[in-house]
Motif scaffolding. Structure first.
Motif, PDB file in Angstrom:
ATOM      1  N   ILE A   1     -11.049   5.293   7.053  1.00 41.84           N
ATOM      2  CA  ILE A   1     -10.605   6.415   6.229  1.00 41.84           C
ATOM      3  C   ILE A   1     -10.690   7.704   7.044  1.00 41.84           C
ATOM      4  O   ILE A   1     -11.707   8.001   7.675  1.00 41.84           O
TER       5      ILE A   1
ATOM      6  N   GLU B   1      -1.450   5.377   3.070  1.00 37.63           N
ATOM      7  CA  GLU B   1      -2.465   5.012   4.056  1.00 37.63           C
ATOM      8  C   GLU B   1      -3.475   6.147   4.160  1.00 37.63           C
ATOM      9  O   GLU B   1      -3.103   7.319   4.119  1.00 37.63           O
ATOM     10  N   TYR B   2      -4.742   5.779   4.334  1.00 37.48           N
ATOM     11  CA  TYR B   2      -5.794   6.787   4.357  1.00 37.48           C
ATOM     12  C   TYR B   2      -6.288   7.123   5.756  1.00 37.48           C
ATOM     13  O   TYR B   2      -7.192   7.936   5.911  1.00 37.48           O
TER      14      TYR B   2
ATOM     15  N   ASP C   1       2.751   8.296   3.967  1.00 38.31           N
ATOM     16  CA  ASP C   1       2.579   8.856   2.635  1.00 38.31           C
ATOM     17  C   ASP C   1       3.547   8.188   1.657  1.00 38.31           C
ATOM     18  O   ASP C   1       4.221   7.198   1.986  1.00 38.31           O
TER      19      ASP C   1
ATOM     20  N   SER D   1       0.863  -1.180   0.000  1.00 40.08           N
ATOM     21  CA  SER D   1       0.000   0.000   0.000  1.00 40.08           C
ATOM     22  C   SER D   1       0.898   1.228   0.000  1.00 40.08           C
ATOM     23  O   SER D   1       1.651   1.458   0.957  1.00 40.08           O
TER      24      SER D   1
ATOM     25  N   GLY E   1      -6.814  12.243   4.211  1.00 40.29           N
ATOM     26  CA  GLY E   1      -6.486  11.519   2.988  1.00 40.29           C
ATOM     27  C   GLY E   1      -7.593  10.563   2.617  1.00 40.29           C
ATOM     28  O   GLY E   1      -8.041   9.763   3.439  1.00 40.29           O
ATOM     29  N   ARG E   2      -8.062  10.653   1.395  1.00 35.80           N
ATOM     30  CA  ARG E   2      -9.146   9.779   0.948  1.00 35.80           C
ATOM     31  C   ARG E   2      -8.767   9.164  -0.394  1.00 35.80           C
ATOM     32  O   ARG E   2      -8.121   9.810  -1.217  1.00 35.80           O
ATOM     33  N   PRO E   3      -9.168   7.904  -0.600  1.00 43.64           N
ATOM     34  CA  PRO E   3      -8.854   7.282  -1.894  1.00 43.64           C
ATOM     35  C   PRO E   3      -9.609   7.949  -3.023  1.00 43.64           C
ATOM     36  O   PRO E   3     -10.697   8.505  -2.827  1.00 43.64           O
TER      37      PRO E   3
ATOM     38  N   GLN F   1      -4.610   5.304  -8.720  1.00 42.90           N
ATOM     39  CA  GLN F   1      -3.404   4.826  -8.057  1.00 42.90           C
ATOM     40  C   GLN F   1      -2.175   4.821  -8.967  1.00 42.90           C
ATOM     41  O   GLN F   1      -1.068   4.529  -8.520  1.00 42.90           O
TER      42      GLN F   1
ATOM     43  N   SER G   1      -3.182   0.766  -2.429  1.00 43.00           N
ATOM     44  CA  SER G   1      -3.178   1.727  -1.337  1.00 43.00           C
ATOM     45  C   SER G   1      -4.243   1.371  -0.314  1.00 43.00           C
ATOM     46  O   SER G   1      -5.178   0.613  -0.601  1.00 43.00           O
ATOM     47  N   GLY G   2      -4.090   1.912   0.895  1.00 45.02           N
ATOM     48  CA  GLY G   2      -5.108   1.812   1.925  1.00 45.02           C
ATOM     49  C   GLY G   2      -5.275   0.437   2.541  1.00 45.02           C
ATOM     50  O   GLY G   2      -4.458  -0.464   2.380  1.00 45.02           O
TER      51      GLY G   2
END
Length: 340
Positions: free
Chosen positions: A254, A218-219, A225, A215, A258-260, A267, A248-249
């Motif tokens: 969440i 991380e969210y 980061d 990943s 940070g949000r996907p 990505q 990721s994540g």
């Protein structure tokens, strides 16, 4: 020929195209023994028939308590080997190469009576608080990964992917969000992953590449980061990883900072960054169902391979249809030639 259907070679892994079926859990080990069933056989071989160059079998766990659910696959005994070999051998008949994702759910093992992790922190209120592995137990877990990889090699896979992403055990050890230990595995968050990598390489053929899924972001609030994951990738590469699979994540709820993304290819910049930082081949994944988008990612040299998840769940012949779109060339076996 399009970029998507160029060959790809790295050491002994030779792919006829750059289309990847990423690991996607089927929750279909009906006897709860971790052994693949006819569902898995049909599921994977149909994608091989459909023209996919590289198939990665879903997360397959190194011990029974490491499964996401009791219906997930396992490879903790030699009894598991024949069913995997049957799948691999059949996929090979249609020119597909096969990897397998070896992992452990850690604190995200939903059905385990005694889930384990690096620290005794539950994933959320619906999950049990895991047992904190002692230093010695963590060292034994490295051996469990090694033994799982060795069984996968005996089953005839072309490569192995270690699951170091989505909040599962290797990711748990590597993250400051979940790893609150004070021993050697806490002082060096990447040590557990490095030891697993070295153990895996010790039982793999010399020229078989090792893939690792990480990943990249991380969210959760306070999560790591791209700078952090870039350093992690470099450490893991030095330990023996050859190819990175960038997602990721998955490590927790969440957060607000940070949000996907929700857009196609969200990505890809992460994959591009890890590729730039390490110089290693990377697999991009995440809403890449449009063949033209995959073609652009490869053409812009942001990744080396394109993983298609949901698109391939919907359509086992996704690779064939993409080839018809981009190159006007079917990929299916001779039995289907009359369709074109």
């Amino acid at each position: 020929m399009s970029k998507l259907f160029e060959t790809f070679t790295y050491r002994d892994l030779e792919l006829k195209n750059r289309v990847v079926m990423p690991p996607m859990c089927q929750y279909s080990a009906t006897d709860k023994d971790g052994i693949p069933t006819d569902w898995h056989f049909i599921h994977y071989t149909s994608r091989a028939i459909g023209g996919t160059g590289f198939i990665i079998i879903e997360m397959t766990n190194v011990e029974a308590r490491g499964r996401i659910s009791d219906h997930c696959l396992g490879i903790w005994s030699d009894e598991h080997i024949p069913a995997f070999k049957r799948i691999v051998d059949e996929c090979h008949k249609y020119g597909a190469k096969v990897g397998i994702q070896i992992g452990h759910a850690g604190r995200k093992a939903q059905d385990a009576p005694d889930p384990v992790s690096c620290s005794p922190i539950a994933f959320n209120d619906q999950f049990k608080t895991p047992h904190e592995l002692t230093t010695e137990e963590a060292e034994q877990m490295v051996i469990a990964f090694r033994d799982g990889v060795e069984r996968a090699v005996k089953a005839g896979v072309d490569t192995v992917e270690l699951h170091g992403a989505h909040g599962y055990l290797i990711h748990q050890f590597a993250s400051e969000f979940t790893n609150k230990r004070s021993d050697k595995y806490g002082e060096d968050k990447f040590l557990f992953g490095e030891e697993v990598i070295k153990a895996a390489k010790s039982v793999m053929p010399e020229n078989m590449p090792l893939v690792m899924r990480i990943s990249a972001v991380e969210y959760v609030d306070g999560g790591y980061d791209l700078d952090y994951s870039s350093e992690m990738a470099k450490r893991f590469q030095a330990a023996g990883v050859d190819i990175f699979h960038i997602t990721s994540g998955g490590e927790g709820p969440i957060g607000s900072t940070g949000r996907p993304g929700v857009h196609p290819g969200y990505q890809v910049p992460m994959a591009s960054r890890i590729k730039e930082e390490t110089g290693a081949p990377v697999i991009a994944v995440g809403k890449l169902d449009d063949p033209n988008l995959g073609e652009a990612v490869l053409g812009n040299e942001q990744a080396d391979l394109i993983a298609v998840g949901r698109g391939m769940l919907k359509n086992p012949h996704w690779a064939n249809d993409a080839s018809l779109l981009l190159d006007k060339k079917p990929l299916t076996p001779f039995q289907y030639e009359r369709a074109y």
